[in-house]
Design a protein around this motif. Structure first.
Motif, PDB file in Angstrom:
ATOM      1  N   GLY A 287       0.806  -1.220   0.000  1.00 51.27           N
ATOM      2  CA  GLY A 287       0.000   0.000   0.000  1.00 51.27           C
ATOM      3  C   GLY A 287       0.839   1.269   0.000  1.00 51.27           C
ATOM      4  N   ILE A 288       1.951   1.274   0.730  1.00 51.75           N
ATOM      5  CA  ILE A 288       2.800   2.468   0.801  1.00 51.75           C
ATOM      6  C   ILE A 288       3.361   2.791  -0.575  1.00 51.75           C
ATOM      7  N   VAL A 289       3.822   1.760  -1.272  1.00 47.47           N
ATOM      8  CA  VAL A 289       4.363   1.964  -2.620  1.00 47.47           C
ATOM      9  C   VAL A 289       3.266   2.447  -3.561  1.00 47.47           C
ATOM     10  N   GLU A 290       2.079   1.873  -3.441  1.00 45.01           N
ATOM     11  CA  GLU A 290       0.970   2.278  -4.302  1.00 45.01           C
ATOM     12  C   GLU A 290       0.631   3.751  -4.105  1.00 45.01           C
ATOM     13  N   ARG A 291       0.557   4.174  -2.839  1.00 45.78           N
ATOM     14  CA  ARG A 291       0.234   5.583  -2.563  1.00 45.78           C
ATOM     15  C   ARG A 291       1.328   6.512  -3.086  1.00 45.78           C
ATOM     16  N   ALA A 292       2.572   6.076  -2.973  1.00 48.39           N
ATOM     17  CA  ALA A 292       3.677   6.892  -3.487  1.00 48.39           C
ATOM     18  C   ALA A 292       3.586   7.031  -5.007  1.00 48.39           C
ATOM     19  N   LEU A 293       3.264   5.938  -5.688  1.00 45.27           N
ATOM     20  CA  LEU A 293       3.141   5.985  -7.150  1.00 45.27           C
ATOM     21  C   LEU A 293       1.989   6.883  -7.581  1.00 45.27           C
ATOM     22  N   ILE A 294       0.872   6.810  -6.854  1.00 49.73           N
ATOM     23  CA  ILE A 294      -0.268   7.660  -7.181  1.00 49.73           C
ATOM     24  C   ILE A 294       0.089   9.134  -6.979  1.00 49.73           C
ATOM     25  N   ALA A 295       0.804   9.438  -5.865  1.00 51.72           N
ATOM     26  CA  ALA A 295       1.210  10.825  -5.610  1.00 51.72           C
ATOM     27  C   ALA A 295       2.123  11.336  -6.717  1.00 51.72           C
ATOM     28  N   VAL A 296       3.061  10.503  -7.144  1.00 53.13           N
ATOM     29  CA  VAL A 296       3.968  10.898  -8.229  1.00 53.13           C
ATOM     30  C   VAL A 296       3.192  11.141  -9.517  1.00 53.13           C
ATOM     31  N   SER A 297       2.236  10.256  -9.820  1.00 57.91           N
ATOM     32  CA  SER A 297       1.471  10.408 -11.058  1.00 57.91           C
ATOM     33  C   SER A 297       0.598  11.660 -11.030  1.00 57.91           C
ATOM     34  N   VAL A 298       0.096  12.052  -9.844  1.00 58.78           N
ATOM     35  CA  VAL A 298      -0.681  13.292  -9.732  1.00 58.78           C
ATOM     36  C   VAL A 298       0.207  14.495 -10.040  1.00 58.78           C
ATOM     37  N   PHE A 299       1.442  14.475  -9.511  1.00 53.64           N
ATOM     38  CA  PHE A 299       2.373  15.561  -9.802  1.00 53.64           C
ATOM     39  C   PHE A 299       2.731  15.593 -11.285  1.00 53.64           C
ATOM     40  N   VAL A 300       2.802  14.421 -11.904  1.00 51.35           N
ATOM     41  CA  VAL A 300       3.088  14.376 -13.338  1.00 51.35           C
ATOM     42  C   VAL A 300       1.945  15.013 -14.124  1.00 51.35           C
ATOM     43  N   ILE A 301       0.704  14.785 -13.703  1.00 53.95           N
ATOM     44  CA  ILE A 301      -0.432  15.446 -14.358  1.00 53.95           C
ATOM     45  C   ILE A 301      -0.310  16.962 -14.213  1.00 53.95           C
ATOM     46  N   ALA A 302       0.116  17.412 -13.017  1.00 54.35           N
ATOM     47  CA  ALA A 302       0.307  18.850 -12.803  1.00 54.35           C
ATOM     48  C   ALA A 302       1.352  19.396 -13.768  1.00 54.35           C
ATOM     49  N   VAL A 303       2.426  18.630 -13.973  1.00 54.57           N
ATOM     50  CA  VAL A 303       3.455  19.054 -14.927  1.00 54.57           C
ATOM     51  C   VAL A 303       2.881  19.113 -16.341  1.00 54.57           C
ATOM     52  N   GLY A 304       2.043  18.130 -16.686  1.00 50.40           N
ATOM     53  CA  GLY A 304       1.405  18.132 -17.998  1.00 50.40           C
ATOM     54  C   GLY A 304       0.525  19.357 -18.197  1.00 50.40           C
ATOM     55  N   LEU A 305      -0.187  19.763 -17.140  1.00 56.25           N
ATOM     56  CA  LEU A 305      -1.040  20.951 -17.239  1.00 56.25           C
ATOM     57  C   LEU A 305      -0.197  22.218 -17.360  1.00 56.25           C
ATOM     58  N   VAL A 306       0.950  22.243 -16.691  1.00 55.59           N
ATOM     59  CA  VAL A 306       1.848  23.388 -16.817  1.00 55.59           C
ATOM     60  C   VAL A 306       2.332  23.520 -18.257  1.00 55.59           C
ATOM     61  N   SER A 307       2.484  22.368 -18.944  1.00 54.11           N
ATOM     62  CA  SER A 307       2.910  22.433 -20.349  1.00 54.11           C
ATOM     63  C   SER A 307       1.858  23.129 -21.207  1.00 54.11           C
ATOM     64  N   VAL A 308       0.585  22.992 -20.833  1.00 50.13           N
ATOM     65  CA  VAL A 308      -0.479  23.707 -21.550  1.00 50.13           C
ATOM     66  C   VAL A 308      -0.287  25.210 -21.383  1.00 50.13           C
ATOM     67  N   LEU A 309      -0.047  25.618 -20.135  1.00 54.13           N
ATOM     68  CA  LEU A 309       0.168  27.039 -19.860  1.00 54.13           C
ATOM     69  C   LEU A 309       1.404  27.554 -20.593  1.00 54.13           C
ATOM     70  N   THR A 310       2.472  26.763 -20.556  1.00 54.51           N
ATOM     71  CA  THR A 310       3.717  27.175 -21.208  1.00 54.51           C
ATOM     72  C   THR A 310       3.531  27.326 -22.708  1.00 54.51           C
ATOM     73  N   SER A 311       2.805  26.385 -23.302  1.00 55.36           N
ATOM     74  CA  SER A 311       2.586  26.422 -24.746  1.00 55.36           C
ATOM     75  C   SER A 311       1.863  27.689 -25.172  1.00 55.36           C
ATOM     76  N   ILE A 312       0.842  28.089 -24.416  1.00 57.19           N
ATOM     77  CA  ILE A 312       0.070  29.282 -24.794  1.00 57.19           C
ATOM     78  C   ILE A 312       0.847  30.552 -24.488  1.00 57.19           C
ATOM     79  N   LEU A 313       1.552  30.574 -23.351  1.00 54.61           N
ATOM     80  CA  LEU A 313       2.300  31.773 -22.988  1.00 54.61           C
ATOM     81  C   LEU A 313       3.437  32.043 -23.962  1.00 54.61           C
ATOM     82  N   THR A 314       4.120  30.987 -24.403  1.00 54.26           N
ATOM     83  CA  THR A 314       5.239  31.193 -25.319  1.00 54.26           C
ATOM     84  C   THR A 314       4.788  31.731 -26.676  1.00 54.26           C
ATOM     85  N   SER A 315       3.544  31.424 -27.034  1.00 59.85           N
ATOM     86  CA  SER A 315       3.040  31.920 -28.321  1.00 59.85           C
ATOM     87  C   SER A 315       2.311  33.251 -28.184  1.00 59.85           C
ATOM     88  N   LEU A 316       2.113  33.693 -26.954  1.00 64.58           N
ATOM     89  CA  LEU A 316       1.298  34.888 -26.738  1.00 64.58           C
ATOM     90  C   LEU A 316       1.948  36.136 -27.323  1.00 64.58           C
TER      91      LEU A 316
END
Length: 422
Positions: A287-316
């Motif tokens: 369970g500890i490993v599973e929770r750690a993997l889920i936490a990491v994957s949530v942060f990865v989604i956050a990074v993916g969303l930041v890429s959306v912001l970066t993509s639009i800002l760089t073209s602005l």
């Protein structure tokens, strides 16, 4: 106007399709990682839970209940101790026990585990909520040198009824440790179960004893060649010890009492475990490993969303003239705001949907590989409610993130957009 701005936002993304596709890919990979971790976790649990059904207790040497569960049910690892045949007969003779399945493990054939057992295995072993084992062809073994193989063994090695099998001593590679003087003949092939049974070779307990005549020291004795098959058949081939015992009770209400009686009996020490409880302990460990993997994957989604912001800002900055022209041709501030938000929302939505499809494709490819390597089928796959909620969450987050470049675009004045910067 709303539909026209959505169309304009889509055409704007297509005009920048290179960066847009990279942004969608980043979001898709992050969503696929998050959903993949969850699906593999839940699917593996479902696959493990369906491996054995209807067995009340598993009895073996006191090596730890997780270890006993893994090597006796899932054929993972190996036993460090065994129980004597006399002890097994005492267990089988108890009034509160309806049936037993003796198991003798330790040998292999080209990487597939060999299971020594008797007819009780095919009569009482259940999987997938009470489904019994059945043969797709042939019959059960009736001689000490006959074998019944799982579906994966037959498929991967191209074995059929009458095929000859040479077993290997222990779990290592073949060669000098092959029992080549005592081959087995395949008499039956089991239907596919999605459990380690598919990757197992089942032989009689007497067959296990027979192939180890002359191997008492752990290696082949020079005198083994002088012992003929006729001589071996004349021996008492009752095993001296076995690896584990599956137990079914007369009444399930006596489960805890029988377990305690077996664990505390005098003489040879035993460990009786309840399969469901042992699985629960296994999930607590992981369970500890599973929770750690889920936490990491949530942060990865956050990074993916930041890429959306970066993509639009760089073209602005490059689109300042575009924004000014839209304002000059009658676009209101709200239209500019909605355009930027719509682009971010489209990137997030397309990336999330692509991530759902990507994880389904990945599991479709990886599922057979995991089943082939470990004999465990991942269950519970397919589109789930979590997939839908994840898509909605990423879409909403991308929409919210899109307000940042939208506000920045609103602050650009018409004159600033038409002025050439040197």
């Amino acid at each position: 106007m709303g539909f026209s701005i959505l169309g304009l936002a889509w055409r704007s993304l297509m005009n920048r399709r290179g960066s847009a596709l990279l942004t969608i890919l980043a979001v898709a990979l992050s969503v696929a990682l998050f959903l993949g971790v969850d699906k593999v976790r839940n699917g593996a649990r479902a696959g493990f839970d369906n491996t054995i059904s209807g067995t009340d207790l598993i009895v073996g040497a006191p090596t730890g209940q997780i270890n006993l569960l893994l090597y006796s049910v899932f054929r993972l690892g190996s036993a460090t101790a065994e129980i004597s045949w006399d002890t097994y007969e005492a267990i089988d003779g108890r009034d509160d026990i309806a049936w037993t399945i003796p198991l003798s493990l330790g040998d292999n054939h080209r990487g597939f585990r060999v299971v020594g057992t008797n007819e009780s295995y095919f009569e009482h072993y259940k999987h997938g909520g009470g489904t019994a084992l059945r043969l797709t062809e042939g019959e059960l073994f009736s001689d000490i040198y006959q074998a019944v193989i799982g579906a994966d063994v037959a498929e991967e090695l191209d074995y059929t009824i009458g095929s000859e099998i040479v077993l290997t001593h222990g779990l290592g590679a073949g060669g000098l440790t092959d029992h080549e003087d005592k081959p087995f003949i395949v008499t039956g092939v089991l239907a596919k179960t999605g459990t380690p049974v598919d990757r197992s070779i089942h032989i009689p307990l007497e067959g296990v004893t027979a192939i180890h005549v002359g191997w008492e020291s752990g290696t082949r004795s020079p005198f083994a060649d002088t012992i003929s098959e006729e001589m071996i058949r004349g021996f008492d081939l009752t095993p001296k010890s076995i690896t584990a015992v599956f137990v079914g009770l007369e009444q399930r209400g006596t489960l805890l009492r029988t377990q305690r009686a077996l664990n505390t009996q005098g003489g040879e020490p035993l460990l009786a475990i309840i399969p469901g409880v042992a699985l629960g302990e296994l999930w607590q460990v992981t369970g500890i490993v599973e929770r750690a993997l889920i936490a990491v994957s949530v942060f990865v989604i956050a990074v993916g969303l930041v890429s959306v912001l970066t993509s639009i800002l760089t073209s602005l900055n490059e689109r300042r003239r575009e924004m000014a022209i839209l304002r000059a041709t009658g676009a209101r501030p709200g239209h500019i705001f909605f355009l930027m938000v719509a682009e971010a929302a489209m990137l997030g939505l397309c990336g999330a949907i692509a991530g759902v499809l990507l994880v389904q494709l990945g599991l479709l490819i990886a599922g057979p590989i995991l089943s082939s390597a470990y004999g465990i089928s991942i269950g519970g796959l397919g589109i789930s409610a979590l997939d839908g909620w994840t898509v909605l969450a990423v879409f909403a987050a991308a929409t919210l993130i899109g307000t940042i470049p939208a506000v920045m675009a609103l602050r650009r004045s018409l004159a600033d957009g038409l002025t050439v910067k040197l």
